[in-house]
Scaffold this motif. Structure first.
Motif, PDB file in Angstrom:
ATOM      1  N   UNK A 141      85.737  14.899  51.086  1.00  0.00           N
ATOM      2  CA  UNK A 141      85.186  16.243  50.869  1.00  0.00           C
ATOM      3  C   UNK A 141      86.330  17.198  50.569  1.00  0.00           C
ATOM      4  N   UNK A 142      86.111  18.121  49.647  1.00  0.00           N
ATOM      5  CA  UNK A 142      87.115  19.101  49.247  1.00  0.00           C
ATOM      6  C   UNK A 142      86.459  20.475  49.167  1.00  0.00           C
ATOM      7  N   UNK A 143      87.271  21.515  49.115  1.00  0.00           N
ATOM      8  CA  UNK A 143      86.749  22.885  49.078  1.00  0.00           C
ATOM      9  C   UNK A 143      86.977  23.576  47.746  1.00  0.00           C
ATOM     10  N   UNK A 144      87.161  22.852  46.669  1.00  0.00           N
ATOM     11  CA  UNK A 144      87.435  23.427  45.354  1.00  0.00           C
ATOM     12  C   UNK A 144      86.184  24.102  44.800  1.00  0.00           C
ATOM     13  N   UNK A 145      86.053  25.400  45.014  1.00  0.00           N
ATOM     14  CA  UNK A 145      84.825  26.107  44.627  1.00  0.00           C
ATOM     15  C   UNK A 145      84.676  26.323  43.130  1.00  0.00           C
ATOM     16  N   UNK A 146      85.584  25.777  42.312  1.00  0.00           N
ATOM     17  CA  UNK A 146      85.380  25.876  40.871  1.00  0.00           C
ATOM     18  C   UNK A 146      84.171  25.054  40.451  1.00  0.00           C
ATOM     19  N   UNK A 147      83.612  24.281  41.394  1.00  0.00           N
ATOM     20  CA  UNK A 147      82.406  23.511  41.119  1.00  0.00           C
ATOM     21  C   UNK A 147      81.164  24.373  41.023  1.00  0.00           C
ATOM     22  N   UNK A 148      81.281  25.643  41.381  1.00  0.00           N
ATOM     23  CA  UNK A 148      80.167  26.581  41.281  1.00  0.00           C
ATOM     24  C   UNK A 148      80.441  27.494  40.094  1.00  0.00           C
TER      25      UNK A 148
ATOM     26  N   UNK B  93      78.760  32.856  47.348  1.00  0.00           N
ATOM     27  CA  UNK B  93      78.990  31.632  48.119  1.00  0.00           C
ATOM     28  C   UNK B  93      79.664  31.962  49.460  1.00  0.00           C
ATOM     29  N   UNK B  94      79.085  31.441  50.535  1.00  0.00           N
ATOM     30  CA  UNK B  94      79.671  31.590  51.867  1.00  0.00           C
ATOM     31  C   UNK B  94      80.499  30.356  52.239  1.00  0.00           C
ATOM     32  N   UNK B  95      80.077  29.174  51.787  1.00  0.00           N
ATOM     33  CA  UNK B  95      80.774  27.923  52.105  1.00  0.00           C
ATOM     34  C   UNK B  95      80.521  26.936  50.975  1.00  0.00           C
ATOM     35  N   UNK B  96      81.580  26.268  50.519  1.00  0.00           N
ATOM     36  CA  UNK B  96      81.459  25.294  49.435  1.00  0.00           C
ATOM     37  C   UNK B  96      82.245  24.048  49.784  1.00  0.00           C
ATOM     38  N   UNK B  97      81.632  22.896  49.568  1.00  0.00           N
ATOM     39  CA  UNK B  97      82.304  21.601  49.729  1.00  0.00           C
ATOM     40  C   UNK B  97      81.812  20.681  48.618  1.00  0.00           C
TER      41      UNK B  97
ATOM     42  N   UNK C 289      78.616  14.807  45.201  1.00  0.00           N
ATOM     43  CA  UNK C 289      77.706  15.627  45.996  1.00  0.00           C
ATOM     44  C   UNK C 289      78.363  16.984  46.160  1.00  0.00           C
ATOM     45  N   UNK C 290      77.542  18.019  46.167  1.00  0.00           N
ATOM     46  CA  UNK C 290      78.027  19.378  46.371  1.00  0.00           C
ATOM     47  C   UNK C 290      77.188  19.994  47.477  1.00  0.00           C
ATOM     48  N   UNK C 291      77.840  20.631  48.437  1.00  0.00           N
ATOM     49  CA  UNK C 291      77.188  21.325  49.543  1.00  0.00           C
ATOM     50  C   UNK C 291      77.585  22.798  49.435  1.00  0.00           C
ATOM     51  N   UNK C 292      76.603  23.689  49.223  1.00  0.00           N
ATOM     52  CA  UNK C 292      76.898  25.108  49.067  1.00  0.00           C
ATOM     53  C   UNK C 292      75.983  25.927  49.967  1.00  0.00           C
ATOM     54  N   UNK C 293      76.592  26.772  50.793  1.00  0.00           N
ATOM     55  CA  UNK C 293      75.828  27.745  51.572  1.00  0.00           C
ATOM     56  C   UNK C 293      76.044  29.097  50.904  1.00  0.00           C
ATOM     57  N   UNK C 294      74.949  29.770  50.613  1.00  0.00           N
ATOM     58  CA  UNK C 294      75.016  31.070  49.964  1.00  0.00           C
ATOM     59  C   UNK C 294      74.780  32.176  50.984  1.00  0.00           C
ATOM     60  N   UNK C 295      75.219  33.383  50.655  1.00  0.00           N
ATOM     61  CA  UNK C 295      75.026  34.543  51.520  1.00  0.00           C
ATOM     62  C   UNK C 295      73.581  35.026  51.469  1.00  0.00           C
ATOM     63  N   UNK C 296      72.915  34.805  50.336  1.00  0.00           N
ATOM     64  CA  UNK C 296      71.528  35.258  50.160  1.00  0.00           C
ATOM     65  C   UNK C 296      70.674  34.148  49.547  1.00  0.00           C
ATOM     66  N   UNK C 297      69.413  34.124  49.933  1.00  0.00           N
ATOM     67  CA  UNK C 297      68.490  33.082  49.480  1.00  0.00           C
ATOM     68  C   UNK C 297      68.246  33.137  47.970  1.00  0.00           C
TER      69      UNK C 297
ATOM     70  N   UNK D 123      67.440  24.224  51.020  1.00  0.00           N
ATOM     71  CA  UNK D 123      66.904  24.512  52.353  1.00  0.00           C
ATOM     72  C   UNK D 123      67.436  25.887  52.732  1.00  0.00           C
ATOM     73  N   UNK D 124      66.584  26.904  52.665  1.00  0.00           N
ATOM     74  CA  UNK D 124      67.024  28.265  52.973  1.00  0.00           C
ATOM     75  C   UNK D 124      68.115  28.707  52.024  1.00  0.00           C
ATOM     76  N   UNK D 125      69.271  29.062  52.586  1.00  0.00           N
ATOM     77  CA  UNK D 125      70.413  29.522  51.790  1.00  0.00           C
ATOM     78  C   UNK D 125      71.362  28.393  51.410  1.00  0.00           C
ATOM     79  N   UNK D 126      70.991  27.152  51.709  1.00  0.00           N
ATOM     80  CA  UNK D 126      71.879  26.016  51.481  1.00  0.00           C
ATOM     81  C   UNK D 126      71.339  25.105  50.387  1.00  0.00           C
ATOM     82  N   UNK D 127      72.249  24.654  49.533  1.00  0.00           N
ATOM     83  CA  UNK D 127      71.891  23.774  48.420  1.00  0.00           C
ATOM     84  C   UNK D 127      72.787  22.540  48.472  1.00  0.00           C
ATOM     85  N   UNK D 128      72.181  21.364  48.288  1.00  0.00           N
ATOM     86  CA  UNK D 128      72.930  20.119  48.134  1.00  0.00           C
ATOM     87  C   UNK D 128      72.573  19.555  46.766  1.00  0.00           C
ATOM     88  N   UNK D 129      73.600  19.331  45.958  1.00  0.00           N
ATOM     89  CA  UNK D 129      73.415  18.786  44.611  1.00  0.00           C
ATOM     90  C   UNK D 129      73.957  17.366  44.611  1.00  0.00           C
TER      91      UNK D 129
END
Length: 190
Positions: free
Chosen positions: A88-95, A103-107, A126-134, A153-159
């Motif tokens: 797992x990495x935190x390179x948010x250029x994936x968004x 984005x609040x959290x990106x992996x 796989x991409x795991x992203x938590x957003x600040x707003x739905x 799921x709510x503010x979280x997206x898994x691609x």
């Protein structure tokens, strides 16, 4: 300045690798797989069960927890011969840039041919992203679902990426959805 140029070159190469990882590679003949550093659960927990239309259970609404998603992903993906080592990495250029401020959290989960490799052989499986707003989460999920199976799921997206030929990505997302008590919705291209 030299470090900035190197970082830019690495980021560009990673984006090119990600774009090239469409699953066109031939299957390898050896079946070795090292567990990902984040994985510690028994293999049975990585086996997807049910379908994308899982009914919410009593645990529904607990949301997706990165630790559970990370463990399930590592356990399952490193069983695929195309992903012997995962990280797992935190390179948010994936968004895409239009979503980054929300984005609040990106992996992202990348696959490597062997431990210690600098560049992934398959980026963003796989991409795991938590957003600040739905609203941002929903827009991002709908955009990603045009190309990849996506769970919101709510503010979280898994691609889920599409580069692992021996891994059923829709079943993977159903298993991820189960970690949230069946909450959320799996989106796929029409």
């Amino acid at each position: 300045m030299k470090r900035l140029l190197i970082a830019s070159a690495v980021a560009g190469a990673t984006l090119l690798l990600t774009a090239a990882c469409g699953g066109d590679d031939k299957k390898g003949d050896d079946k070795k797989a090292e567990p990902a550093a984040a994985s510690a659960a028994p293999a049975s927990s990585a086996q997807p069960s049910g379908s994308g239309s899982a009914k919410p259970s009593a645990k529904a609404g607990q949301g997706l927890q990165y630790e559970k998603v990370a463990q399930l992903t590592g356990d399952l993906f490193t069983k695929d011969e195309l992903c012997p080592v995962g990280k797992w990495d935190t390179n948010s250029t994936g968004v895409p840039s239009k979503y980054r401020s929300a984005v609040a959290n990106f992996k992202q989960f990348d696959c490597y041919k062997k431990k210690g490799d600098f560049m992934p052989s398959r980026g963003q499986q796989a991409i795991f992203v938590q957003f600040k707003v739905a609203d941002a989460a929903k827009a991002y999920a709908q955009e990603q679902a045009k190309m990849y199976p996506t769970l919101i799921v709510g503010n979280t997206v898994v691609v889920a990426g599409t580069g692992l030929e021996n891994t059923d990505m829709k079943a993977y997302l159903a298993a991820v959805q189960e970690t949230a008590g069946g909450a959320g919705e799996i989106l796929t291209k029409s």
